[in-house]
Design a protein around this motif. Structure first.
Motif, PDB file in Angstrom:
ATOM      1  N   PHE A  75       0.897  -1.185  -0.024  1.00  0.00           N
ATOM      2  CA  PHE A  75      -0.001   0.003  -0.178  1.00  0.00           C
ATOM      3  C   PHE A  75       0.934   1.146   0.069  1.00  0.00           C
ATOM      4  O   PHE A  75       1.878   1.458   0.654  1.00  0.00           O
ATOM      5  N   LYS A  76       0.485   2.312  -0.846  1.00  0.00           N
ATOM      6  CA  LYS A  76       1.111   3.384  -1.064  1.00  0.00           C
ATOM      7  C   LYS A  76       0.262   4.545  -0.782  1.00  0.00           C
ATOM      8  O   LYS A  76      -1.055   4.561  -1.205  1.00  0.00           O
ATOM      9  N   THR A  77       0.598   5.614  -0.009  1.00  0.00           N
ATOM     10  CA  THR A  77      -0.192   6.665   0.093  1.00  0.00           C
ATOM     11  C   THR A  77      -0.418   7.618  -1.022  1.00  0.00           C
ATOM     12  O   THR A  77       0.473   7.871  -1.822  1.00  0.00           O
ATOM     13  N   ASP A  78      -1.543   8.200  -1.452  1.00  0.00           N
ATOM     14  CA  ASP A  78      -2.231   8.761  -2.330  1.00  0.00           C
ATOM     15  C   ASP A  78      -2.386  10.103  -1.997  1.00  0.00           C
ATOM     16  O   ASP A  78      -2.419  10.956  -2.745  1.00  0.00           O
ATOM     17  N   LEU A  79      -2.540  10.650  -0.690  1.00  0.00           N
ATOM     18  CA  LEU A  79      -2.892  11.732  -0.137  1.00  0.00           C
ATOM     19  C   LEU A  79      -1.701  12.796  -0.378  1.00  0.00           C
ATOM     20  O   LEU A  79      -0.588  12.458   0.007  1.00  0.00           O
ATOM     21  N   LYS A  80      -2.179  13.863  -0.684  1.00  0.00           N
ATOM     22  CA  LYS A  80      -0.985  14.855  -0.893  1.00  0.00           C
ATOM     23  C   LYS A  80      -1.319  15.877   0.309  1.00  0.00           C
ATOM     24  O   LYS A  80      -0.659  16.388   0.964  1.00  0.00           O
ATOM     25  N   LYS A  81      -2.470  16.483   0.219  1.00  0.00           N
ATOM     26  CA  LYS A  81      -2.773  17.559   1.060  1.00  0.00           C
ATOM     27  C   LYS A  81      -4.512  17.650   1.335  1.00  0.00           C
ATOM     28  O   LYS A  81      -5.318  17.267   0.459  1.00  0.00           O
ATOM     29  N   VAL A  82      -4.842  18.181   2.374  1.00  0.00           N
ATOM     30  CA  VAL A  82      -6.278  18.228   2.749  1.00  0.00           C
ATOM     31  C   VAL A  82      -6.447  19.704   3.479  1.00  0.00           C
ATOM     32  O   VAL A  82      -5.577  20.177   4.137  1.00  0.00           O
ATOM     33  N   GLY A  90     -20.160  27.359   7.391  1.00  0.00           N
ATOM     34  CA  GLY A  90     -20.186  25.703   7.117  1.00  0.00           C
ATOM     35  C   GLY A  90     -18.749  25.657   6.771  1.00  0.00           C
ATOM     36  O   GLY A  90     -17.760  26.502   6.796  1.00  0.00           O
ATOM     37  N   PHE A  91     -18.483  24.487   6.596  1.00  0.00           N
ATOM     38  CA  PHE A  91     -17.048  23.854   6.051  1.00  0.00           C
ATOM     39  C   PHE A  91     -17.010  23.658   4.670  1.00  0.00           C
ATOM     40  O   PHE A  91     -17.900  23.114   4.129  1.00  0.00           O
ATOM     41  N   THR A  92     -15.953  24.038   4.127  1.00  0.00           N
ATOM     42  CA  THR A  92     -15.507  23.373   2.838  1.00  0.00           C
ATOM     43  C   THR A  92     -14.289  22.467   2.823  1.00  0.00           C
ATOM     44  O   THR A  92     -13.380  22.736   3.525  1.00  0.00           O
ATOM     45  N   ILE A  93     -13.980  21.689   2.113  1.00  0.00           N
ATOM     46  CA  ILE A  93     -12.831  20.841   1.964  1.00  0.00           C
ATOM     47  C   ILE A  93     -12.208  20.436   0.618  1.00  0.00           C
ATOM     48  O   ILE A  93     -13.094  20.450  -0.254  1.00  0.00           O
ATOM     49  N   ASP A  94     -11.126  20.618   0.505  1.00  0.00           N
ATOM     50  CA  ASP A  94     -10.310  20.128  -0.818  1.00  0.00           C
ATOM     51  C   ASP A  94      -9.378  19.241  -0.453  1.00  0.00           C
ATOM     52  O   ASP A  94      -8.229  19.454   0.515  1.00  0.00           O
ATOM     53  N   VAL A  95      -9.385  18.002  -0.989  1.00  0.00           N
ATOM     54  CA  VAL A  95      -8.614  16.934  -0.941  1.00  0.00           C
ATOM     55  C   VAL A  95      -7.651  16.836  -2.006  1.00  0.00           C
ATOM     56  O   VAL A  95      -8.367  16.510  -3.365  1.00  0.00           O
ATOM     57  N   GLN A  96      -6.483  16.835  -2.086  1.00  0.00           N
ATOM     58  CA  GLN A  96      -5.662  16.720  -3.228  1.00  0.00           C
ATOM     59  C   GLN A  96      -5.082  15.308  -3.160  1.00  0.00           C
ATOM     60  O   GLN A  96      -4.183  15.030  -2.188  1.00  0.00           O
ATOM     61  N   LEU A  97      -4.733  14.587  -4.296  1.00  0.00           N
ATOM     62  CA  LEU A  97      -4.122  13.374  -4.222  1.00  0.00           C
ATOM     63  C   LEU A  97      -2.813  13.372  -5.085  1.00  0.00           C
ATOM     64  O   LEU A  97      -2.922  14.202  -6.135  1.00  0.00           O
ATOM     65  N   LYS A  98      -1.913  12.689  -4.739  1.00  0.00           N
ATOM     66  CA  LYS A  98      -0.889  12.535  -5.272  1.00  0.00           C
ATOM     67  C   LYS A  98      -0.979  12.319  -6.789  1.00  0.00           C
ATOM     68  O   LYS A  98      -0.340  12.719  -7.863  1.00  0.00           O
ATOM     69  N   ARG A  99      -1.789  11.309  -7.093  1.00  0.00           N
ATOM     70  CA  ARG A  99      -2.450  10.956  -8.066  1.00  0.00           C
ATOM     71  C   ARG A  99      -2.916  11.781  -9.387  1.00  0.00           C
ATOM     72  O   ARG A  99      -2.697  12.003 -10.656  1.00  0.00           O
ATOM     73  N   GLN A 100      -3.573  12.933  -8.666  1.00  0.00           N
ATOM     74  CA  GLN A 100      -4.056  13.949  -9.486  1.00  0.00           C
ATOM     75  C   GLN A 100      -2.896  14.617 -10.008  1.00  0.00           C
ATOM     76  O   GLN A 100      -2.986  15.108 -11.278  1.00  0.00           O
ATOM     77  N   MET A 101      -1.856  14.832  -9.306  1.00  0.00           N
ATOM     78  CA  MET A 101      -0.738  15.720 -10.149  1.00  0.00           C
ATOM     79  C   MET A 101      -0.113  14.780 -11.179  1.00  0.00           C
ATOM     80  O   MET A 101       0.126  15.467 -12.099  1.00  0.00           O
ATOM     81  N   VAL A 102      -0.104  13.575 -10.981  1.00  0.00           N
ATOM     82  CA  VAL A 102       0.432  12.755 -12.073  1.00  0.00           C
ATOM     83  C   VAL A 102      -0.621  12.702 -13.281  1.00  0.00           C
ATOM     84  O   VAL A 102      -0.043  12.820 -14.435  1.00  0.00           O
TER      85      VAL A 102
END
Length: 123
Positions: A75-82, A90-102
């Motif tokens: 298993f390899k981490t795909d999470l880059k940033k939250v 209210g809350f808004t959230i932005d999840v950036q995955l490493k795969r998205q950069m690729v």
């Protein structure tokens, strides 16, 4: 099938210390569930529950490795940033995955190649 993020479930998933520890360890190098259980000092079933949850949310990526003819999962981490933002009550959230950069680089490269082909067609 991956689940969609909302502030409720991201707090639940990332609020768990073992899930965060798995993400950090699997960011250093791809690791098997057994290696993760050993480093987390917890039971294998507990690690598998956390892994499954992280994979379901695309935060952890499964890879198949072969060694001496035997296949196993790492298993390899795909999470880059939250990023959380509080706005208008209210809350808004932005999840950036490493795969998205690729994926973005791959898209750029494909567009670059297409534009290069168009240039050569015009010559």
């Amino acid at each position: 099938m991956s689940k969609e993020w909302d502030p409720e479930n991201i707090f639940d998933v990332l609020g768990n210390a073992q899930a965060r520890q798995i993400l950090v360890l699997a960011d250093l190098k791809p690791m098997s569930a057994q290696e993760l259980a050993h480093h987390c000092e917890t039971s294998l079933p507990t690690v598998y529950r956390r892994i499954n949850e992280l994979v379901n949310y695309d935060l952890l990526q499964k890879q198949t490795k072969t060694e001496d003819g035997a296949h196993y999962q790492v298993f390899k981490t795909d999470l880059k940033k939250v990023c959380f933002e509080i706005d208008e009550g209210g809350f808004t959230i932005d999840v950036q995955l490493k795969r998205q950069m690729v994926d973005k680089f791959e898209e750029f490269w494909q567009n670059f190649q297409m534009s290069d082909e168009k240039r050569s067609d015009l010559e």
